[in-house]
Design a protein around this motif. Structure first.
Motif, mmCIF file in Angstrom:
data_model
loop_
_atom_site.group_PDB
_atom_site.id
_atom_site.type_symbol
_atom_site.label_atom_id
_atom_site.label_comp_id
_atom_site.label_asym_id
_atom_site.label_seq_id
_atom_site.Cartn_x
_atom_site.Cartn_y
_atom_site.Cartn_z
ATOM 1 N N GLY A 49 0.802 -1.225 0.000
ATOM 2 C CA GLY A 49 0.000 0.000 0.000
ATOM 3 C C GLY A 49 0.828 1.265 0.000
ATOM 4 N N SER A 50 2.092 1.145 -0.350
ATOM 5 C CA SER A 50 3.020 2.279 -0.252
ATOM 6 C C SER A 50 3.008 3.200 -1.459
ATOM 7 N N GLY A 51 2.628 2.668 -2.616
ATOM 8 C CA GLY A 51 2.679 3.466 -3.838
ATOM 9 C C GLY A 51 4.070 3.651 -4.394
ATOM 10 N N VAL A 52 5.047 2.938 -3.859
ATOM 11 C CA VAL A 52 6.434 3.062 -4.310
ATOM 12 C C VAL A 52 6.525 2.827 -5.819
ATOM 13 N N VAL A 53 7.336 3.635 -6.475
ATOM 14 C CA VAL A 53 7.477 3.600 -7.928
ATOM 15 C C VAL A 53 8.363 2.421 -8.337
ATOM 16 N N LEU A 54 7.851 1.580 -9.234
ATOM 17 C CA LEU A 54 8.597 0.413 -9.706
ATOM 18 C C LEU A 54 9.228 0.691 -11.065
ATOM 19 N N THR A 55 10.543 0.570 -11.127
ATOM 20 C CA THR A 55 11.271 0.689 -12.385
ATOM 21 C C THR A 55 11.744 -0.692 -12.811
ATOM 22 N N ALA A 56 11.453 -1.053 -14.057
ATOM 23 C CA ALA A 56 11.905 -2.336 -14.606
ATOM 24 C C ALA A 56 13.054 -2.086 -15.570
ATOM 25 N N ARG A 57 14.132 -2.823 -15.373
ATOM 26 C CA ARG A 57 15.348 -2.631 -16.172
ATOM 27 C C ARG A 57 15.581 -3.795 -17.129
ATOM 28 N N ALA A 58 15.859 -3.469 -18.388
ATOM 29 C CA ALA A 58 16.248 -4.453 -19.397
ATOM 30 C C ALA A 58 17.747 -4.299 -19.621
ATOM 31 N N GLU A 59 18.506 -5.302 -19.202
ATOM 32 C CA GLU A 59 19.966 -5.200 -19.178
ATOM 33 C C GLU A 59 20.636 -5.742 -20.443
#
Length: 279
Positions: free
Chosen positions: A144-154
């Motif tokens: 429930g934090s709303g933390v921003v998720l970044t997905a990385r393609a390496e």
């Protein structure tokens, strides 16, 4: 848990324009960057690893979590994004558990990469990589934090033979899987960056600028990038000067490596005033 204000600030930063999010490696560098007016900061796994006499990717989970807490507490009024490597797990269920631990440090965002750290299989298979992002999304939502998720393609950094096309394929899938921000470290040209931005389907893109690619902030912004990070570039710059100066002393008996030193005078008054303000 993250402060809702910092999470809200971080999300707002991604809504329009383009901002630079530099990467400190300790409390001093974090406070200095905050003092220069940057609106958000991100950890650097490599930069921190070097301070612990470790190679990048060799920092254990608990040590990294403690470092993230330290950074968040160092700059409590601005968002901090965590370079959380591959989430310290292969399987989605284990990744989800670790993502929740990362959220608990107080970060406003975190990134999960699809590099395995193994030479025989440098990238997670496509379907598993997508499921890992889904698992990270669910874990964050459950907090429930709303933390921003970044997905990385390496793909670029792991030497994939068709790095741009594979990165674009993965970025599109990660966007669909629930990532808030998409990130493919490695592209250096306008054409490559534009391809990644298009693959994100309108979601914010983070661009890594770790060298002089002949692009300014305005140039990168004009391509549709919302966020610029610089990885370990600042830490490497500091280490490069240190390494060259010590080489000259050791090999030539020369102190010429100090010739380019900037004055340390700004540091003392800055940190004295900054400490008073924090106290």
């Amino acid at each position: 848990m993250p402060h809702s204000l910092q999470v809200a600030q971080f999300r707002t930063l991604h809504e329009a324009g383009c901002f630079v999010m530099p990467n400190p490696w300790d409390v001093g560098s974090a406070r200095w960057l905050r003092g220069q007016g940057f609106k958000a900061l991100a950890s650097t796994s490599a930069g921190f690893a070097f301070t612990q006499a470790r190679a990048d990717q060799d920092v254990p989970r608990e040590m990294m979590l403690a470092h993230l807490i330290e950074l968040v507490q160092a700059v409590p009024d601005i968002p901090v994004n965590a370079d959380f490597e591959n989430g310290y797990a292969d399987e989605p269920a284990d990744l989800a558990m670790n993502v929740k631990a990362c959220v608990a440090t107080g970060v406003a965002g975190l990134s999960i990469e699809d590099a395995t750290g193994r030479e025989d299989e440098p990238l997670y298979p496509f379907e598993l990589a997508v499921e890992r992002i889904r698992a990270a999304r669910r874990a964050i939502d459950e907090t429930g934090s709303g933390v921003v998720l970044t997905a990385r393609a390496e793909c670029f950094l792991t030497g994939h033979p068709d790095a741009l096309n594979e990165a674009a394929r993965r970025i599109a899938a990660y966007a669909e899987a629930g990532a808030d921000v998409l990130y493919a470290p490695g592209p250096k040209t306008r054409e490559q960056i534009s391809t990644i931005v298009a693959a994100a389907g309108g979601k914010p893109v983070n661009q890594l600028i770790y060298g002089d690619f002949g692009l300014t902030v305005a140039d990168v912004a004009s391509l549709g990038v919302r966020r610029i990070s610089i990885g370990a570039a600042l830490a490497r710059a500091a280490w490069a000067a240190f390494i060259e100066a010590t080489r000259l002393i050791k090999e030539e008996g020369s102190f010429a490596g100090f010739a380019g030193n900037g004055p340390s005078a700004p540091l003392n008054p800055f940190f004295r005033d900054d400490l008073k303000a924090r106290s």
